[in-house]
Design a protein around this motif. Sequence first.
Motif, PDB file in Angstrom:
ATOM      1  N   MET A 133       6.268  29.624   3.273  1.00 21.42           N
ATOM      2  CA  MET A 133       6.669  29.382   4.658  1.00 21.42           C
ATOM      3  C   MET A 133       6.944  30.675   5.399  1.00 21.42           C
ATOM      4  SD  MET A 133       6.910  26.793   6.414  1.00 21.42           S
ATOM      5  CE  MET A 133       6.122  25.358   5.849  1.00 21.42           C
ATOM      6  N   ILE A 134       7.262  31.743   4.655  1.00 21.70           N
ATOM      7  CA  ILE A 134       7.708  32.968   5.330  1.00 21.70           C
ATOM      8  C   ILE A 134       6.668  33.532   6.294  1.00 21.70           C
ATOM      9  CG2 ILE A 134       8.478  35.339   4.956  1.00 21.70           C
ATOM     10  CD1 ILE A 134      10.107  34.431   2.656  1.00 21.70           C
ATOM     11  N   PRO A 135       5.375  33.600   5.888  1.00 23.40           N
ATOM     12  CA  PRO A 135       4.400  34.105   6.872  1.00 23.40           C
ATOM     13  C   PRO A 135       4.348  33.237   8.125  1.00 23.40           C
ATOM     14  CG  PRO A 135       3.382  33.925   4.706  1.00 23.40           C
ATOM     15  CD  PRO A 135       4.743  33.328   4.589  1.00 23.40           C
ATOM     16  N   LYS A 136       4.489  31.922   7.971  1.00 22.91           N
ATOM     17  CA  LYS A 136       4.453  31.060   9.150  1.00 22.91           C
ATOM     18  C   LYS A 136       5.671  31.323  10.028  1.00 22.91           C
ATOM     19  CE  LYS A 136       1.754  27.342   7.137  1.00 22.91           C
ATOM     20  NZ  LYS A 136       0.458  27.554   7.773  1.00 22.91           N
ATOM     21  N   VAL A 137       6.825  31.486   9.405  1.00 18.71           N
ATOM     22  CA  VAL A 137       8.034  31.769  10.178  1.00 18.71           C
ATOM     23  C   VAL A 137       7.896  33.103  10.900  1.00 18.71           C
ATOM     24  CG1 VAL A 137      10.459  32.404   9.929  1.00 18.71           C
ATOM     25  CG2 VAL A 137       9.603  30.360   8.821  1.00 18.71           C
ATOM     26  N   ASN A 138       7.372  34.107  10.198  1.00 17.73           N
ATOM     27  CA  ASN A 138       7.188  35.414  10.846  1.00 17.73           C
ATOM     28  C   ASN A 138       6.242  35.319  12.028  1.00 17.73           C
ATOM     29  OD1 ASN A 138       8.864  36.713   9.099  1.00 17.73           O
ATOM     30  ND2 ASN A 138       7.253  37.363   7.700  1.00 17.73           N
ATOM     31  N   CYS A 139       5.183  34.539  11.862  1.00 18.13           N
ATOM     32  CA  CYS A 139       4.223  34.366  12.953  1.00 18.13           C
ATOM     33  C   CYS A 139       4.907  33.704  14.143  1.00 18.13           C
ATOM     34  CB  CYS A 139       3.048  33.545  12.421  1.00 18.13           C
ATOM     35  SG  CYS A 139       2.193  32.574  13.643  1.00 18.13           S
ATOM     36  N   CYS A 140       5.748  32.695  13.874  1.00 14.03           N
ATOM     37  CA  CYS A 140       6.477  32.034  14.962  1.00 14.03           C
ATOM     38  C   CYS A 140       7.412  33.001  15.672  1.00 14.03           C
ATOM     39  CB  CYS A 140       7.300  30.862  14.410  1.00 14.03           C
ATOM     40  SG  CYS A 140       6.305  29.453  13.959  1.00 14.03           S
ATOM     41  N   VAL A 141       8.152  33.797  14.899  1.00 19.67           N
ATOM     42  CA  VAL A 141       9.117  34.715  15.518  1.00 19.67           C
ATOM     43  C   VAL A 141       8.392  35.768  16.355  1.00 19.67           C
ATOM     44  CG1 VAL A 141      10.804  36.504  15.015  1.00 19.67           C
ATOM     45  CG2 VAL A 141      10.892  34.360  13.782  1.00 19.67           C
ATOM     46  N   ARG A 142       7.261  36.248  15.836  1.00 22.01           N
ATOM     47  CA  ARG A 142       6.491  37.240  16.584  1.00 22.01           C
ATOM     48  C   ARG A 142       6.045  36.676  17.922  1.00 22.01           C
ATOM     49  NH1 ARG A 142       2.061  40.746  13.268  1.00 22.01           N
ATOM     50  NH2 ARG A 142       0.524  39.498  14.380  1.00 22.01           N
TER      51      ARG A 142
ATOM     52  N   ASP B 187      17.414  28.905  16.350  1.00 22.33           N
ATOM     53  CA  ASP B 187      16.941  30.017  17.175  1.00 22.33           C
ATOM     54  C   ASP B 187      16.519  31.183  16.279  1.00 22.33           C
ATOM     55  OD1 ASP B 187      20.178  31.353  18.279  1.00 22.33           O
ATOM     56  OD2 ASP B 187      19.300  31.054  16.301  1.00 22.33           O
ATOM     57  N   ILE B 188      16.049  32.262  16.916  1.00 26.84           N
ATOM     58  CA  ILE B 188      15.443  33.343  16.147  1.00 26.84           C
ATOM     59  C   ILE B 188      16.443  33.943  15.162  1.00 26.84           C
ATOM     60  CG2 ILE B 188      14.417  35.633  16.254  1.00 26.84           C
ATOM     61  CD1 ILE B 188      13.188  34.987  18.858  1.00 26.84           C
ATOM     62  N   SER B 189      17.660  34.199  15.636  1.00 28.41           N
ATOM     63  CA  SER B 189      18.611  34.840  14.726  1.00 28.41           C
ATOM     64  C   SER B 189      18.961  33.902  13.586  1.00 28.41           C
ATOM     65  CB  SER B 189      19.860  35.298  15.474  1.00 28.41           C
ATOM     66  OG  SER B 189      20.331  34.278  16.302  1.00 28.41           O
ATOM     67  N   GLY B 190      19.019  32.590  13.866  1.00 27.28           N
ATOM     68  CA  GLY B 190      19.318  31.632  12.812  1.00 27.28           C
ATOM     69  C   GLY B 190      18.236  31.601  11.745  1.00 27.28           C
ATOM     70  N   ILE B 191      16.988  31.609  12.161  1.00 27.96           N
ATOM     71  CA  ILE B 191      15.918  31.536  11.172  1.00 27.96           C
ATOM     72  C   ILE B 191      15.825  32.844  10.406  1.00 27.96           C
ATOM     73  CG2 ILE B 191      13.954  32.264  12.624  1.00 27.96           C
ATOM     74  CD1 ILE B 191      13.837  29.319  10.250  1.00 27.96           C
ATOM     75  N   ARG B 192      16.105  33.985  11.034  1.00 31.35           N
ATOM     76  CA  ARG B 192      16.100  35.254  10.296  1.00 31.35           C
ATOM     77  C   ARG B 192      17.182  35.237   9.237  1.00 31.35           C
ATOM     78  NH1 ARG B 192      12.653  39.149  12.091  1.00 31.35           N
ATOM     79  NH2 ARG B 192      12.234  39.323  14.305  1.00 31.35           N
ATOM     80  N   LYS B 193      18.328  34.636   9.612  1.00 29.25           N
ATOM     81  CA  LYS B 193      19.421  34.548   8.645  1.00 29.25           C
ATOM     82  C   LYS B 193      18.988  33.702   7.447  1.00 29.25           C
ATOM     83  CE  LYS B 193      23.537  32.655   9.543  1.00 29.25           C
ATOM     84  NZ  LYS B 193      24.897  32.413  10.046  1.00 29.25           N
ATOM     85  N   MET B 194      18.283  32.589   7.729  1.00 30.65           N
ATOM     86  CA  MET B 194      17.837  31.714   6.645  1.00 30.65           C
ATOM     87  C   MET B 194      16.860  32.428   5.724  1.00 30.65           C
ATOM     88  SD  MET B 194      17.290  27.884   8.122  1.00 30.65           S
ATOM     89  CE  MET B 194      16.792  27.142   6.582  1.00 30.65           C
ATOM     90  N   VAL B 195      15.981  33.247   6.313  1.00 31.90           N
ATOM     91  CA  VAL B 195      15.028  33.985   5.476  1.00 31.90           C
ATOM     92  C   VAL B 195      15.772  34.981   4.608  1.00 31.90           C
ATOM     93  CG1 VAL B 195      13.136  35.646   5.533  1.00 31.90           C
ATOM     94  CG2 VAL B 195      13.110  33.719   7.068  1.00 31.90           C
TER      95      VAL B 195
END
Lengths: 152, 344
Positions: B299-308, B282-290
Amino acid sequence: MNIPFCYLTLESVKVEYTPDAEFYKIEAIVRPWRVHHVSSGLLQMGIRGVTVSDVRGFGAQGGSTERHGGSEFSEDKFIAKVKMEIVVCKDQVEAVVEKIIEEARTGEIGDGKIFLIPVSDVIRVRTGERGEKAERMSGGRADMMSLTASID
Amino acid sequence: MVVAQTTTTPLCGRLPFRSLHKDDFNPNPSFLPARSTPPSSLAAAASITTVPASSLPAVQTPAQARVDILSESLPFIQRFRGKTIVVKYGGAAMKSAALQSSVINDLVLLSCVGLRPVLVHGGGPEINSWLLRLGHEPQFHNGLRVTDALTMEVVEMVLVGKVNKSLVSLINSAGGTAVGLCGKDARLLTARPTPDAAALGFVGEVARVDPGILRPILADGHIPVIASVAADENGQSYNVNADTAAGEIAAAMGAEKLILLTDVAGILEDRNDPDSLVKEIDISGIRKMVMEKKVAGGMIPKVNCCVRSLAQGVRTASIIDGRVPHSLLLEILTDEGAGTMITG
């Protein structure tokens, strides 16, 4: 892991709410599609009385824009949100606030705000009960807490 | 592989598949069932089931296995029928002809069973080759293309004129009907310069999305193919990152899923262990991983785009392995998926 600073201080200092009241209304303005997450999270912790209403609002902090439906919205544009109102006893307030934040937060601008309002009395329409008896819901958090026999 | 020949209308009573044994349009006779006259519904069923089982083209799967697979995909089809799925197409899946045709066929299949796919594409390698042909060296700054005036012209011509139309043409050949658009059409995307404009030039951030034009296209059963070139209020063209464009279009359409096709298996819990793929987070989990630096730089820009996108109401955002054939079907129609799914 990422405990907000305000919760760390709660461990050491007992928070005094002023003006003091037995009940507090927790008014949370959150994104519409997070309401379901929040309400199922609240049910899980035994909070069974919630009122929601559709509202619109703006509240961006200077300069930064909120994204809604792909577009950026600056200060004076109203964006659809949902207001959740929950009235609980004073000792349940912090747990409810934490749960709402946990479920509603996305980390992006526009997650919303929570307001605490003291409530002087709670009355159940069906029976006329007032005070703590009216606020308590059977099978709710107070029952859950006494079952586990731990003070939260 | 058998594909629809008739126009794709959104889930009508009769599936628009022609009978399997018209040899003139069936390119792979090995998929034909042994019997000579299958009833039309079974022909339709068999033609759908050959798609997920086609990883080994030479093997003929028995009819029972095919209908078992088909009936297993029913709950997924029902769950997503009528829902919008935005697919960002890029990377290796775009370069290899075999992978390209598998993605195209998957899109047509999804459109046929009633989902509403929207394709957003980039086209980095093509742009680079055309810039070199013109004697202009492609330049990158922090992973984004430095876009001066000449580069912007080339980007627009290549993305909107070449890449977009060739994808439209491939979808048409596969039996779907595609409509090629860019951000400028019907003001789908309005851009503004990035804060970094001094270094990057005409690289744009999405200021506004107007998805109005996409609704009639999708309602009529066509597949929109969108190139990530947009204009600002004054008509100045901007090059928008295709991941960002896909994320914002998904948010604007209230899409059920955002899917980014990449060249990696997904998000790995441990970068050195390819088996540690994170299937769902989930969002908080992926933010923690970053924050814990577990997510690789690219991958970070793709992850940010997904979270947005998720913060704006898209139900799930997935980063899947575009190098796997039929990765789209694996992600949408199976529980296992083909990469990492980030939920709200």
